[in-house]
Scaffold this active site. Structure first.
Site, mmCIF file in Angstrom:
data_model
loop_
_atom_site.group_PDB
_atom_site.id
_atom_site.type_symbol
_atom_site.label_atom_id
_atom_site.label_comp_id
_atom_site.label_asym_id
_atom_site.label_seq_id
_atom_site.Cartn_x
_atom_site.Cartn_y
_atom_site.Cartn_z
ATOM 1 N N LEU A 1 0.845 -1.191 0.000
ATOM 2 C CA LEU A 1 0.000 0.000 0.000
ATOM 3 C C LEU A 1 0.886 1.249 0.000
ATOM 4 C CD1 LEU A 1 -2.763 -1.117 2.535
ATOM 5 C CD2 LEU A 1 -2.489 -1.663 0.102
ATOM 6 N N GLY B 1 -0.682 6.765 -0.098
ATOM 7 C CA GLY B 1 -0.756 7.920 0.790
ATOM 8 C C GLY B 1 -0.076 9.146 0.216
ATOM 9 N N ARG C 1 2.580 15.303 5.490
ATOM 10 C CA ARG C 1 3.518 15.786 6.519
ATOM 11 C C ARG C 1 4.948 15.866 6.005
ATOM 12 N NH1 ARG C 1 2.589 12.014 11.536
ATOM 13 N NH2 ARG C 1 4.442 13.146 12.248
ATOM 14 N N LYS D 1 5.805 10.104 -0.744
ATOM 15 C CA LYS D 1 6.481 9.691 0.481
ATOM 16 C C LYS D 1 7.296 8.417 0.296
ATOM 17 C CE LYS D 1 3.945 8.059 3.855
ATOM 18 N NZ LYS D 1 3.119 7.933 5.086
ATOM 19 N N GLY E 1 -9.462 4.277 2.554
ATOM 20 C CA GLY E 1 -9.018 3.373 3.595
ATOM 21 C C GLY E 1 -8.239 2.183 3.071
ATOM 22 N N GLU F 1 -9.437 -0.706 17.897
ATOM 23 C CA GLU F 1 -8.834 0.619 17.809
ATOM 24 C C GLU F 1 -8.831 1.267 19.198
ATOM 25 O OE1 GLU F 1 -7.291 1.692 15.250
ATOM 26 O OE2 GLU F 1 -7.916 0.068 13.933
ATOM 27 N N LYS G 1 35.606 9.474 -13.603
ATOM 28 C CA LYS G 1 34.261 9.159 -14.077
ATOM 29 C C LYS G 1 34.356 8.274 -15.305
ATOM 30 C CE LYS G 1 32.123 11.227 -17.070
ATOM 31 N NZ LYS G 1 31.769 10.984 -18.512
#
Length: 451
Positions: A11, A14, A18, A25, A79, A156, A335
């Site tokens: 999952l 999201g 924040r 994220k 959800g 919960e 390099k």
């Protein structure tokens, strides 16, 4: 059941508000690997037959990063159970085995913990929930078990009575579920709650009502650390680096100041390697035995062979291959270039798109002029060649074996084996001219002051 296949739903839809970032994220890195990449790496030893990462709309960058693992879009973000439903099409036909439900922002879960969950599934449990016992259970949901160890409910915190809140076993949200029962259970989860969302935690109650055995497996709290902010990301990075440093030292490397050395997820360090202060390893670095990496060096996408010395203040960029006993000194950048055994560039040089033969010596201030503004070109320096200080080698160009390039030369044509090449203007001396120049300059300065 022991031979049944494995699938995984990660999952990752999201928004991560924040984090205050345009980057999703789950793409923020720890040890140079995105958070979601750590989850996929933990799954790899279990050889899942199918995997799917559930993303939100307009998260194509996540899809690109996890490819070839497919993604499914959770359009409405209603959800965790709703997110699992988004994976239905990808898991079509996967009707026997175990489906893991994981989170893309919990990077530290281990393959061993996933195996323990799988063992519980193979022991007959239809639903396995991963729990942990934090020092401060705070507002986590609680896992309620009976005297026989069966998981009876996930409660919960806001719904828990005083006795339930005393339970120390908390819910991580990670689950392993019988594939044959997964979607039949998920489809029955309702959204009669304050947020109007579909919570996967309700699956335990539904499963028990159907007579399905549910179990809880306990993992260390550190494995279940979730990342929701920049501060938490920094804390997780510090934890990961601490483990990487200990692993390097346990493997036989000496870190002169461990707290200042930074590794990437795929850094390979041999035995009897000495790493100085403030050394950074980007992704893709392999260091063989008996190498010294001196202070303030940065390595990425490169390999360093046994007995080589790198630094201090050296930079090895992608494609750098440093041979046995070679020396890359202070303020040298390499390099996409190979250094043969015993070759040296001890200071203040740039060697890009090049091949440096065994035993060759690159003088201070030397550069390979590899880019013409459109294309990169290659420089070949033969074994035993000596490149004088402040030389410019204009690629494409080849310097023969044991050739010598005079200091300050700009080389644009091939140099034969054992030849001496000089390419610089003739020196002229004008007697007394320096004093005359000073007089003229002083007179000009005085004239400007008088205005």
């Amino acid at each position: 059941m022991s031979d049944l296949p494995i699938a995984a739903v990660i999952l990752a839809a999201g928004k991560g508000t924040r984090m205050k970032s345009a980057l999703p994220k789950v793409l923020h890195p720890i040890g140079g690997m995105p958070l979601v990449g750590h989850i996929l790496a933990a799954l790899a030893p279990l050889a899942p037959e199918r995997q799917v990462v559930v993303v939100g709309p307009d998260m194509d960058d996540v899809a690109d990063r996890v490819a070839p693992v497919p993604t499914a879009v959770q359009h409405d973000r209603l959800g965790t159970a709703d997110a699992v439903k988004a994976a239905r099409a990808t898991l079509a036909g996967f009707d026997a085995g175990t489906v893991f439900i994981l989170f893309g922002d919990t990077p530290f879960i281990s393959a061993a913990t996933l195996q323990a969950m799988l063992d519980a599934r193979r022991g007959g449990a239809g639903v396995v929930v991963l729990g942990f016992e934090p020092e401060d259970p705070a507002a986590y949901g609680r896992l309620v078990t009976d005297a026989q160890g069966a998981l009876t409910a996930i409660v919960e915190y806001r719904d828990a009575d005083a006795a339930t809140r005393e339970i120390g076993l908390c819910n991580s949200g990670v689950m392993a579920i019988d594939a044959a029962k997964l979607f039949a259970l998920v489809d029955r989860i309702g959204n009669d709650n304050a947020k109007g969302e579909y919570y996967l935690t309700d699956i335990v109650g539904l499963a028990r009502a159907d007579g399905i055995d549910c179990r809880a497996i306990v993992a260390d709290e550190a494995e279940l650390l979730g990342i929701n902010s920049r501060a938490e990301l920094a804390g997780a990075e510090a934890q990961w680096q601490g483990r990487a440093r200990r692993a390097a030292m346990d493997g036989g490397a000496t870190l002169l100041d461990p707290a200042t050395v930074y590794f990437s997820w795929d850094t390979v360090i041999g035995q009897d390697v000495v790493i100085g202060q403030n050394v950074v390893f980007g992704p893709g670095v392999t260091v063989a035995d008996n190498v010294e990496i001196k202070a303030f060096s940065h390595l990425e996408g490169c390999s360093v062979a046994s007995g080589a010395v790198v630094g201090p203040f050296a930079r090895l960029r992608p494609g750098a291959e440093i041979g046995e006993g070679a020396r890359i000194g202070n303020f040298v950048e390499v390099k996409n270039a190979t250094f043969g055994a015993g070759a040296k560039a001890n200071h203040l040089s740039y060697i890009g798109d090049a091949e440096v033969g065994a035993g060759a010596n690159i003088g201070a201030g030397t550069i390979t002029c590899n880019y013409d503004g459109y294309l990169k070109h290659r420089t070949v320096i033969g074994p035993g060649a000596f490149i004088g200080s402040n030389s410019a080698l204009v690629a494409p160009v080849t310097i023969g074996a044991r050739a010598t390039i005079g200091a300050g030369s700009t080389i644009t044509k091939p140099v034969a084996d054992d030849a001496l090449a000089l390419a610089r203007g003739d020196q002229r001396e004008l007697s007394g001219m320096a004093a005359k120049m000073r007089q003229r300059l002083k007179a000009r300065k005085d004239a400007l002051k008088s205005k």
